[in-house]
Design an enzyme around this catalytic site. Structure first.
Site, PDB file in Angstrom:
ATOM      1  N   GLU A 187       1.212  -4.230  23.081  1.00  0.00           N
ATOM      2  CA  GLU A 187       2.372  -2.974  23.798  1.00  0.00           C
ATOM      3  C   GLU A 187       1.406  -2.731  24.781  1.00  0.00           C
ATOM      4  O   GLU A 187      -0.982  -2.775  24.504  1.00  0.00           O
ATOM      5  CB  GLU A 187       1.552  -1.722  23.029  1.00  0.00           C
ATOM      6  CG  GLU A 187       2.216  -2.243  21.197  1.00  0.00           C
ATOM      7  CD  GLU A 187       2.397  -1.875  19.942  1.00  0.00           C
ATOM      8  OE1 GLU A 187       1.231  -0.941  20.318  1.00  0.00           O
ATOM      9  OE2 GLU A 187       2.750  -1.952  18.972  1.00  0.00           O
TER      10      GLU A 187
ATOM     11  N   ILE B 168       5.887  -2.679  10.913  1.00  0.00           N
ATOM     12  CA  ILE B 168       6.178  -1.031  11.359  1.00  0.00           C
ATOM     13  C   ILE B 168       4.761  -1.285  11.138  1.00  0.00           C
ATOM     14  O   ILE B 168       3.907  -0.680  11.657  1.00  0.00           O
ATOM     15  CB  ILE B 168       6.634  -0.127  11.068  1.00  0.00           C
ATOM     16  CG1 ILE B 168       6.607  -0.032   8.810  1.00  0.00           C
ATOM     17  CG2 ILE B 168       8.038  -0.100  10.688  1.00  0.00           C
ATOM     18  CD1 ILE B 168       5.575  -0.260   8.220  1.00  0.00           C
TER      19      ILE B 168
ATOM     20  N   GLY C 197       0.956  -1.340   0.125  1.00  0.00           N
ATOM     21  CA  GLY C 197       0.075  -0.184   0.259  1.00  0.00           C
ATOM     22  C   GLY C 197       0.792   1.573  -0.109  1.00  0.00           C
ATOM     23  O   GLY C 197       1.955   1.714  -0.436  1.00  0.00           O
ATOM     24  N   ARG C 198       0.697   2.603   0.677  1.00  0.00           N
ATOM     25  CA  ARG C 198       0.873   3.759   0.452  1.00  0.00           C
ATOM     26  C   ARG C 198       2.577   3.630   1.221  1.00  0.00           C
ATOM     27  O   ARG C 198       3.461   3.815   1.016  1.00  0.00           O
ATOM     28  CB  ARG C 198       0.218   5.148   1.483  1.00  0.00           C
ATOM     29  CG  ARG C 198      -1.148   4.979   0.707  1.00  0.00           C
ATOM     30  CD  ARG C 198      -2.375   6.148   1.658  1.00  0.00           C
ATOM     31  NE  ARG C 198      -3.196   6.856   1.299  1.00  0.00           N
ATOM     32  CZ  ARG C 198      -4.155   6.557   1.175  1.00  0.00           C
ATOM     33  NH1 ARG C 198      -4.482   4.957   1.832  1.00  0.00           N
ATOM     34  NH2 ARG C 198      -4.863   6.642   0.523  1.00  0.00           N
TER      35      ARG C 198
ATOM     36  N   HIS D 250       6.813   1.961  18.778  1.00  0.00           N
ATOM     37  CA  HIS D 250       5.844   2.170  18.017  1.00  0.00           C
ATOM     38  C   HIS D 250       5.810   3.749  17.239  1.00  0.00           C
ATOM     39  O   HIS D 250       4.697   4.110  18.107  1.00  0.00           O
ATOM     40  CB  HIS D 250       4.401   2.160  18.923  1.00  0.00           C
ATOM     41  CG  HIS D 250       2.988   1.576  17.490  1.00  0.00           C
ATOM     42  ND1 HIS D 250       1.477   0.714  17.818  1.00  0.00           N
ATOM     43  CD2 HIS D 250       3.064   2.555  16.940  1.00  0.00           C
ATOM     44  CE1 HIS D 250       1.493   1.043  16.852  1.00  0.00           C
ATOM     45  NE2 HIS D 250       1.793   2.067  16.448  1.00  0.00           N
TER      46      HIS D 250
ATOM     47  N   ASP E 265       8.711  -2.588  15.425  1.00  0.00           N
ATOM     48  CA  ASP E 265       8.268  -0.948  15.810  1.00  0.00           C
ATOM     49  C   ASP E 265       6.664  -1.511  16.812  1.00  0.00           C
ATOM     50  O   ASP E 265       6.356  -0.385  17.452  1.00  0.00           O
ATOM     51  CB  ASP E 265       8.011  -0.195  15.053  1.00  0.00           C
ATOM     52  CG  ASP E 265       7.624   1.429  15.430  1.00  0.00           C
ATOM     53  OD1 ASP E 265       8.176   2.181  16.588  1.00  0.00           O
ATOM     54  OD2 ASP E 265       6.853   2.075  14.991  1.00  0.00           O
TER      55      ASP E 265
ATOM     56  N   ARG F 126       1.785  -3.730  12.042  1.00  0.00           N
ATOM     57  CA  ARG F 126       0.883  -4.179  13.539  1.00  0.00           C
ATOM     58  C   ARG F 126       1.799  -5.789  14.192  1.00  0.00           C
ATOM     59  O   ARG F 126       1.661  -6.372  13.197  1.00  0.00           O
ATOM     60  CB  ARG F 126      -0.739  -4.626  13.819  1.00  0.00           C
ATOM     61  CG  ARG F 126      -1.307  -3.443  12.956  1.00  0.00           C
ATOM     62  CD  ARG F 126      -1.791  -2.427  14.661  1.00  0.00           C
ATOM     63  NE  ARG F 126      -2.590  -1.578  14.079  1.00  0.00           N
ATOM     64  CZ  ARG F 126      -2.279  -0.109  14.159  1.00  0.00           C
ATOM     65  NH1 ARG F 126      -0.961  -0.194  14.079  1.00  0.00           N
ATOM     66  NH2 ARG F 126      -2.578   0.692  13.945  1.00  0.00           N
TER      67      ARG F 126
HETATM   68  C1  8YV Z   1      -0.715   5.722  15.848  1.00  0.00           C
HETATM   69  C2  8YV Z   1      -0.956   3.694  14.129  1.00  0.00           C
HETATM   70  O1  8YV Z   1      -2.046   6.391  15.380  1.00  0.00           O
HETATM   71  O2  8YV Z   1      -1.322   5.021  11.564  1.00  0.00           O
HETATM   72  C3  8YV Z   1      -1.632   3.705  12.644  1.00  0.00           C
HETATM   73  O3  8YV Z   1      -2.281   2.740  12.967  1.00  0.00           O
HETATM   74  O4  8YV Z   1      -0.144   2.091  14.636  1.00  0.00           O
HETATM   75  C4  8YV Z   1       0.422   4.790  14.620  1.00  0.00           C
HETATM   76  O5  8YV Z   1       0.030   6.247  13.889  1.00  0.00           O
HETATM   77  C5  8YV Z   1       0.070   6.683  16.368  1.00  0.00           C
HETATM   78  O6  8YV Z   1       0.380   5.376  17.440  1.00  0.00           O
HETATM   79  C6  8YV Z   1      -1.537   7.011  17.316  1.00  0.00           C
HETATM   80  O7  8YV Z   1      -1.338   6.948  18.383  1.00  0.00           O
END
Ligand code: 8YV
Length: 314
Positions: free
Chosen positions: A261, A230, A152-153, A279, A256, A232
């Site tokens: 978490e 990076i 994706g992006r 994260h 990350d 999930r």
């Molecule tokens: C979080 C993220 O939003 O975009 C996502 O899905 O997991 C992160 O960018 C960020 O940790 C804000 O809490």
């Protein structure tokens, strides 16, 4: 009484100040004490402002009878009960374009941190180990094969940087792409891992992708291979990852994100073969301000005329 509920504070604080100024949202983290007041506030809520890594717990969503809009500060929506949102015609918005570059940059940072032993080198000096010997050498990314799972992006942006400036050969695997139509596409993550030196996980978290990166894929990546996640934590079978690292069938992992978490398994913390960040792939000031701006714009536009930007197709 406000009809906006903010689930947790944002960083930087400017976003909270702007949220307060524009919408005077109820702060969920401050509502825990008085049960009656809490119930009264929740019954009034039309808009929830949350984050990608936090989502909206299904029970909380169920306790908001007038909910119409969930705005996510982030790209991920795996922690939102999509069936419930669909059934109740609740709109969900995210901020994916805002964080593409920051997260792709973090992929590069993790690839370099691991391949050039940067985090390890930092520990080496702080522990006083340099006084007793030398840290081993790293390796170059140039000429190695980069496999991107989830094109994706973010996956494409990381491919652009690592394939361009860093001279890696890029392959990918994506549920929306067909290997018959593109020679760089592979049909399964296992095929991708078989040919990759560095495997980047950039696909969405969902029941379909839970634990999809298993021991077979990790062993296919191999003793010199590097896994970068990076996306999930849920995509990687953590027990398999620990086993693969400990048995030296996988070279290294740079992570990350983690399934539970902020809890990180001790085996990953104590492993010399991991590089860990909490994260923070999207955590640059510029990116976070833009994410906050998009959340605020969505709420403002929705409450003005019922329209939103970056709406998810449920
Ligand atoms: C979080 C993220 O939003 O975009 C996502 O899905 O997991 C992160 O960018 C960020 O940790 C804000 O809490």
């Amino acid at each position: 009484m406000t009809d906006v509920l903010q689930l947790s504070p944002y960083a930087p604080d400017e976003i909270n100040e702007e949220m307060d100024r524009r919408f005077s949202p109820a702060h969920y983290w401050e509502l825990q004490q008085d049960e009656d007041l809490k119930a009264q506030i929740l019954s009034n809520i039309r808009v929830v402002a949350t984050k990608g890594d936090l989502g909206l717990p299904a029970e909380l969503m169920a306790s908001l009878p007038n909910l119409e809009l969930i705005t996510v500060y982030g790209a991920g929506y795996d922690k939102i009960d999509l069936d419930q949102a669909r059934n109740r015609n609740i709109i969900i918005t995210t901020t994916p374009d805002a964080l593409t570059e920051a997260v792709a940059d973090h992929v590069v940072a993790l690839a370099l941190a691991s391949s050039r032993r940067i985090a390890e080198g930092d520990r080496f000096i702080r522990n006083g180990d340099w006084l007793r010997g030398k840290l081993g050498i790293g390796y170059s990314l140039r000429g190695k094969t980069l496999g991107i799972f989830g094109y994706g992006r973010i996956g494409r942006k990381a491919a652009e940087i690592l394939g361009g400036t860093f001279g890696m050969h890029v392959l990918y695997c994506d549920r929306n792409s067909n290997p018959a139509e593109d020679s760089l596409c592979r049909g399964t993550p296992l095929e991708l891992a078989n040919e990759s030196d560095v495997l980047v996980i950039a696909a969405s978290g969902s029941p379909d992708t839970k634990n999809i990166i298993d021991i077979n894929i990790l062993e296919a990546l191999g003793p010199q291979g590097l896994l970068i996640n990076i996306a999930r934590g849920s995509l990687v079978n953590t027990q398999h990852l620990i086993t693969a690292l400990e048995s030296r069938k996988l070279g290294a992992a740079a992570l990350d994100v983690f399934p539970d978490e902020p809890n990180v398994p001790n085996e990953l913390i104590s492993s010399p073969y991991t590089t860990l960040t909490p994260h923070l792939a999207s955590a640059t000031l510029e990116t976070r301000l833009e994410m906050g701006r998009q959340v605020i714009e969505n709420i403002s536009s929705y409450t003005r005329n019922g329209e939103v930007f970056s709406r998810l197709n449920l």
